[in-house]
Write an enzyme that holds these catalytic residues in place. Structure first.
Site, PDB file in Angstrom:
ATOM      1  CG  ASP A  52     -16.055 -11.395 -21.194  1.00 53.44           C
ATOM      2  OD1 ASP A  52     -15.082 -12.160 -21.263  1.00 53.44           O
ATOM      3  OD2 ASP A  52     -15.947 -10.184 -20.974  1.00 53.44           O
TER       4      ASP A  52
ATOM      5  CB  CYS B  67       5.368  -4.117   0.239  1.00 53.76           C
ATOM      6  SG  CYS B  67       6.146  -2.509   0.018  1.00 53.76           S
ATOM      7  CE1 TYR B  68       0.983   0.912   5.664  1.00 54.49           C
ATOM      8  CE2 TYR B  68      -0.666  -0.818   5.435  1.00 54.49           C
ATOM      9  CZ  TYR B  68      -0.224   0.337   6.042  1.00 54.49           C
ATOM     10  OH  TYR B  68      -0.985   0.931   7.023  1.00 54.49           O
TER      11      TYR B  68
ATOM     12  CG  HIS C  20       6.091  -5.756  -4.564  1.00 52.89           C
ATOM     13  ND1 HIS C  20       4.784  -5.574  -4.162  1.00 52.89           N
ATOM     14  CD2 HIS C  20       6.773  -4.666  -4.124  1.00 52.89           C
ATOM     15  CE1 HIS C  20       4.680  -4.415  -3.528  1.00 52.89           C
ATOM     16  NE2 HIS C  20       5.870  -3.846  -3.490  1.00 52.89           N
TER      17      HIS C  20
ATOM     18  N   GLY D 137       0.857  -1.184   0.000  1.00 50.76           N
ATOM     19  CA  GLY D 137       0.000   0.000   0.000  1.00 50.76           C
ATOM     20  C   GLY D 137       0.888   1.226   0.000  1.00 50.76           C
TER      21      GLY D 137
ATOM     22  CD  GLU E 112       3.098  -8.379  -5.663  1.00 55.88           C
ATOM     23  OE1 GLU E 112       3.784  -9.148  -4.985  1.00 55.88           O
ATOM     24  OE2 GLU E 112       2.874  -7.199  -5.338  1.00 55.88           O
TER      25      GLU E 112
ATOM     26  CE  LYS F   1     -11.826 -10.461 -22.266  1.00 56.19           C
ATOM     27  NZ  LYS F   1     -13.135  -9.809 -22.426  1.00 56.19           N
TER      28      LYS F   1
END
Ligand code: XMP
Length: 507
Positions: free
Chosen positions: A223, A78-79, A165, A51, A167, A362
């Protein structure tokens, strides 16, 4: 299931996607969700996101610190790590040593999180504050030149923190670290797959629809096609698909959608031709929001008419995706545009919605589409907005302008496909800023003609996007062809705006 607690990070969504890529189902919740809600959802683990704030500023985002007493494994990123350290009695400081970008760290491979990983790793850092004292019960498990505590853990309580991070792709071992947390730390199994998504969705639709008839709006995009197939799998012939040609589609699109669908599937399909009806309603309308609302309302009115001609159908399938759901659920996002399948729905709508994709991203929808046997031309079709070319004609929508834009857009699509770029690009299309006329020269004569803008963007989920650096020769071919083949156009420009601050569509 893993819950990602969102502290306002750029990357919360990405964390949830990465967890799902590890075949573990995950959802995002806002940091201020009540602890009872977390307990009720029974997650096998929590991930506290990064954050922008410092834990010491007033009103720093904070979740209920009792989450650390629930006995649920928690990974702070992180945060999230700083919040964990702060809440449990550690010390955070603004050391003056910020780290941004790729950083070398030394890991302790004895740590659960870094199990089986080489001790020297490159990771992605983006922080100013650092943990300088770990809380009682924790030990430091990684460090870098600037950051004494780059990771910490208390395996007995199942609490882990990493300053970097995992990710992002710039942390090469990131997925291994996440897997260690998920499989070793939380005891999750990698069972969330396309097959299990289909099974879950079909079971839920059966419950929701019961014996009632259902209609589904089919747009030709992935979709709505996947949503329709899932519902068909659940309730068979009780489903009728309705394809509305509102006259705002691309060149020959209506015929293609109908053919593809009839060729590949045995699903009841009604094709409604409503071109004049939509164009009449759009006459004289210039304001983008008005256009969107008119189209959204008219769509539903068409569906209602179809439904009442059938046998009073009350259920309507929509292909709403998870990013739409989190946007409306977790943030006070300012309204940028009224999407026709979300905000454009009239308040007095007669239908109850079935939204089988509301938990999926998606890329997961595409994976489900492939699993269900949808042809490539649908699975990998670039997104196309519900209001269609109406939001790509800047100014009033008329039949002539639609015709011109269709021809130009078709050339863009053809050349992008010919260059082998179609799948890699999120969206590529033409825009007609219809009120702009400029001077040109053709065959020694003055022209005063229309401008076409080309837009091509890359994106992960349309929330942010960058303009694609299309090769010059591709741009040159598109420009030449449009100017030679589309009467009335004497200028072609390339849109080099990213989102933000622009949006993908011009309206
Ligand atoms: P913007 O223009 O907001 O678009 O950056 C983000 C993505 O959403 C698509 N889009 C829509 N899709 N109904 C839809 O189904 C709509 O009203 C709509 N408006 C924009 C757009 O093409 C892009 O992929």
């Amino acid at each position: 299931m893993i819950l990602v607690v969102d502290f306002g990070a750029q990357y919360s969504r990405l964390i949830a996607r990465r967890v799902r890529e590890c075949k573990v189902y995950s959802e995002i919740i806002p940091f201020n969700a009540p602890i009872d809600e977390i307990v009720a959802r029974a997650p096998k683990g929590l991930i506290l996101s990064g954050g922008p704030a410092s834990v010491y500023v007033d009103n720093a985002p904070a979740c209920d610190p009792r989450i650390f007493e629930l006995g649920i494994p928690i990974l702070g990123i992180c945060y999230g790590m700083q919040f964990m350290a702060h809440a449990l009695g550690g010390e955070i400081a603004h050391t003056g040593l910020s780290e941004y970008g790729q950083t070398d760290v030394s890991l302790e491979s004895a740590s659960l999180l870094f199990k089986a990983l080489p001790p020297e790793q490159t990771v992605w850092m983006s922080h100013r504050d650092s943990v300088v004292e770990v809380p009682v019960g924790f030990r430091k498990t990684a460090s870098s030149a600037c950051t004494k505590v780059a990771a910490m853990e208390d395996p007995d309580r199942g609490l882990f923190g990493i300053q970097f991070h995992p990710e992002v792709v710039h942390t090469p071992a990131g997925m291994d670290i996440l897997k260690n947390f998920l499989y070793e730390g939380c005891g999750c199994l990698p069972t969330w797959t396309s097959v299990s998504m289909i099974e879950d969705a079909v079971a839920a639709i059966k419950v929701q629809a019961g014996d009632e008839p259902v209609i589904c709006g089919l747009s030709g995009g992935v979709d709505s096609a996947v949503a329709a197939l899932l519902v068909h799998k659940a309730i068979g012939d009780k489903l009728t698909c309705v394809f509305v040609d509102h006259g705002l589609l691309r060149k020959e699109e209506a015929g293609q959608v109908e053919n593809t669908f009839r060729k590949h599937f045995r699903i009841n399909l009604i094709h409604i031709k409503a071109v004049d009806r939509f164009l009449d309603k759009l006459k004289g309308v210039i304001d983008p929001e008005k256009k969107r609302k008119i189209i959204g309302h008219e769509f539903i009115r068409v569906f209602e008419e179809v439904a009442s001609e059938m046998q009073d159908v009350k259920l309507l399938v929509q292909g709403t995706l998870y990013p739409d759901v989190i946007e409306s659920g977790t943030r006070d996002a300012a309204k940028i545009k009224t999407h026709h399948n979300v905000g454009g729905i009239p308040l007095d709508m007669q239908f109850k919605l079935i939204e089988p994709l509301r938990l999926l991203f998606k890329d997961e929808v595409r994976a489900v589409g492939e699993e269900l046997g949808l042809p490539e031309e649908i699975v990998w079709r670039q997104p196309f907005p519900g209001p269609g070319l109406a939001v790509r004609i800047i100014g009033e929508v008329t039949a002539d302008r639609l015709e011109l834009l269709r021809e130009a857009d078709d050339i863009v699509a053809e050349e992008i496909k010919r260059a082998g770029l179609y799948r890699a690009i999120w969206q590529s299309f033409a825009v007609l800023p219809a009120e702009i006329k400029s001077v040109g020269v053709m065959g020694d004569a003055r022209t005063y003609g229309s401008t076409i803008a080309i837009r091509a963007v890359s994106s992960e989920d349309a929330m942010t996007a960058d303009w694609v650096r299309l090769p010059y020769d591709v741009l040159a071919r598109i420009s030449n062809r449009i100017m030679n083949e589309v009467p009335g156009v004497n200028r072609v420009v390339y849109d080099i705006s990213s989102k933000p601050p622009s949006t993908i569509e011009w309206e």
